[in-house]
Design a protein around this motif. Structure first.
Motif, PDB file in Angstrom:
ATOM      1  N   ALA A  14       0.829  -1.212   0.000  1.00  0.00           N
ATOM      2  CA  ALA A  14       0.000   0.000   0.000  1.00  0.00           C
ATOM      3  C   ALA A  14       0.858   1.255   0.000  1.00  0.00           C
ATOM      4  O   ALA A  14       0.575   2.215  -0.736  1.00  0.00           O
ATOM      5  CB  ALA A  14      -0.926  -0.012   1.214  1.00  0.00           C
ATOM      6  N   ALA A  15       1.919   1.262   0.786  1.00  0.00           N
ATOM      7  CA  ALA A  15       2.807   2.425   0.824  1.00  0.00           C
ATOM      8  C   ALA A  15       3.521   2.603  -0.516  1.00  0.00           C
ATOM      9  O   ALA A  15       3.660   3.723  -1.009  1.00  0.00           O
ATOM     10  CB  ALA A  15       3.821   2.277   1.950  1.00  0.00           C
ATOM     11  N   SER A  18       1.123   3.951  -3.096  1.00  0.00           N
ATOM     12  CA  SER A  18       0.901   5.364  -2.814  1.00  0.00           C
ATOM     13  C   SER A  18       2.075   6.204  -3.313  1.00  0.00           C
ATOM     14  O   SER A  18       1.890   7.281  -3.883  1.00  0.00           O
ATOM     15  CB  SER A  18       0.703   5.564  -1.314  1.00  0.00           C
ATOM     16  OG  SER A  18       0.614   6.923  -1.002  1.00  0.00           O
ATOM     17  N   ALA A  22       1.825   9.037  -6.162  1.00  0.00           N
ATOM     18  CA  ALA A  22       2.274  10.405  -5.879  1.00  0.00           C
ATOM     19  C   ALA A  22       3.260  10.880  -6.937  1.00  0.00           C
ATOM     20  O   ALA A  22       3.174  12.025  -7.406  1.00  0.00           O
ATOM     21  CB  ALA A  22       2.907  10.470  -4.492  1.00  0.00           C
ATOM     22  N   VAL A  37      -0.990  12.987  -1.874  1.00  0.00           N
ATOM     23  CA  VAL A  37      -0.890  11.531  -1.879  1.00  0.00           C
ATOM     24  C   VAL A  37       0.452  11.093  -1.305  1.00  0.00           C
ATOM     25  O   VAL A  37       0.542  10.061  -0.639  1.00  0.00           O
ATOM     26  CB  VAL A  37      -1.109  10.973  -3.304  1.00  0.00           C
ATOM     27  CG1 VAL A  37      -0.854   9.481  -3.362  1.00  0.00           C
ATOM     28  CG2 VAL A  37      -2.519  11.292  -3.783  1.00  0.00           C
ATOM     29  N   TRP A  40       0.615  10.269   2.299  1.00  0.00           N
ATOM     30  CA  TRP A  40       0.036   9.000   2.726  1.00  0.00           C
ATOM     31  C   TRP A  40       1.108   7.972   3.065  1.00  0.00           C
ATOM     32  O   TRP A  40       0.879   7.116   3.918  1.00  0.00           O
ATOM     33  CB  TRP A  40      -0.850   8.417   1.649  1.00  0.00           C
ATOM     34  CG  TRP A  40      -2.054   9.194   1.283  1.00  0.00           C
ATOM     35  CD1 TRP A  40      -2.528  10.324   1.881  1.00  0.00           C
ATOM     36  CD2 TRP A  40      -2.946   8.910   0.208  1.00  0.00           C
ATOM     37  NE1 TRP A  40      -3.657  10.756   1.240  1.00  0.00           N
ATOM     38  CE2 TRP A  40      -3.936   9.910   0.211  1.00  0.00           C
ATOM     39  CE3 TRP A  40      -2.997   7.921  -0.757  1.00  0.00           C
ATOM     40  CZ2 TRP A  40      -4.966   9.921  -0.718  1.00  0.00           C
ATOM     41  CZ3 TRP A  40      -4.029   7.935  -1.678  1.00  0.00           C
ATOM     42  CH2 TRP A  40      -5.004   8.924  -1.656  1.00  0.00           C
ATOM     43  N   VAL A  41       2.251   8.023   2.387  1.00  0.00           N
ATOM     44  CA  VAL A  41       3.270   6.976   2.552  1.00  0.00           C
ATOM     45  C   VAL A  41       3.713   6.827   4.016  1.00  0.00           C
ATOM     46  O   VAL A  41       3.622   5.730   4.572  1.00  0.00           O
ATOM     47  CB  VAL A  41       4.468   7.213   1.608  1.00  0.00           C
ATOM     48  CG1 VAL A  41       5.546   6.173   1.834  1.00  0.00           C
ATOM     49  CG2 VAL A  41       4.009   7.213   0.158  1.00  0.00           C
ATOM     50  N   ILE A  44       0.756   5.477   6.137  1.00  0.00           N
ATOM     51  CA  ILE A  44       0.493   4.049   5.966  1.00  0.00           C
ATOM     52  C   ILE A  44       1.542   3.231   6.713  1.00  0.00           C
ATOM     53  O   ILE A  44       1.211   2.254   7.399  1.00  0.00           O
ATOM     54  CB  ILE A  44       0.461   3.683   4.471  1.00  0.00           C
ATOM     55  CG1 ILE A  44      -0.753   4.323   3.789  1.00  0.00           C
ATOM     56  CG2 ILE A  44       0.436   2.170   4.276  1.00  0.00           C
ATOM     57  CD1 ILE A  44      -0.732   4.243   2.275  1.00  0.00           C
TER      58      ILE A  44
END
Length: 58
Positions: A14-15, A18, A22, A37, A40-41, A44
């Motif tokens: 997921a990371a 993301s 981005a 975005v 988010w890394v 997460i």
């Protein structure tokens, strides 16, 4: 495969997705969305670390 290994893999994937999104947004001219975005890394990764640490204590 252990449950914790699958959870780590899920959060890592997921990371990484993301991060890729981005970069795509940034280089296609949507810089503000790319920055949003990109934030988010670490979020997460932090969520994954908290969940994995909580699972060890139980």
């Amino acid at each position: 495969m252990k449950r914790s290994s699958r959870v780590k893999l899920l959060f890592f994937a997921a990371a990484f997705l993301s991060f890729l999104l981005a970069n795509y947004l940034w280089f296609t001219g949507n810089r503000e969305q790319g920055i949003f975005v990109g934030i988010w890394v670490p979020s997460i990764c932090s969520a994954g670390a908290l969940l994995l640490a909580r699972g060890r204590n139980e």
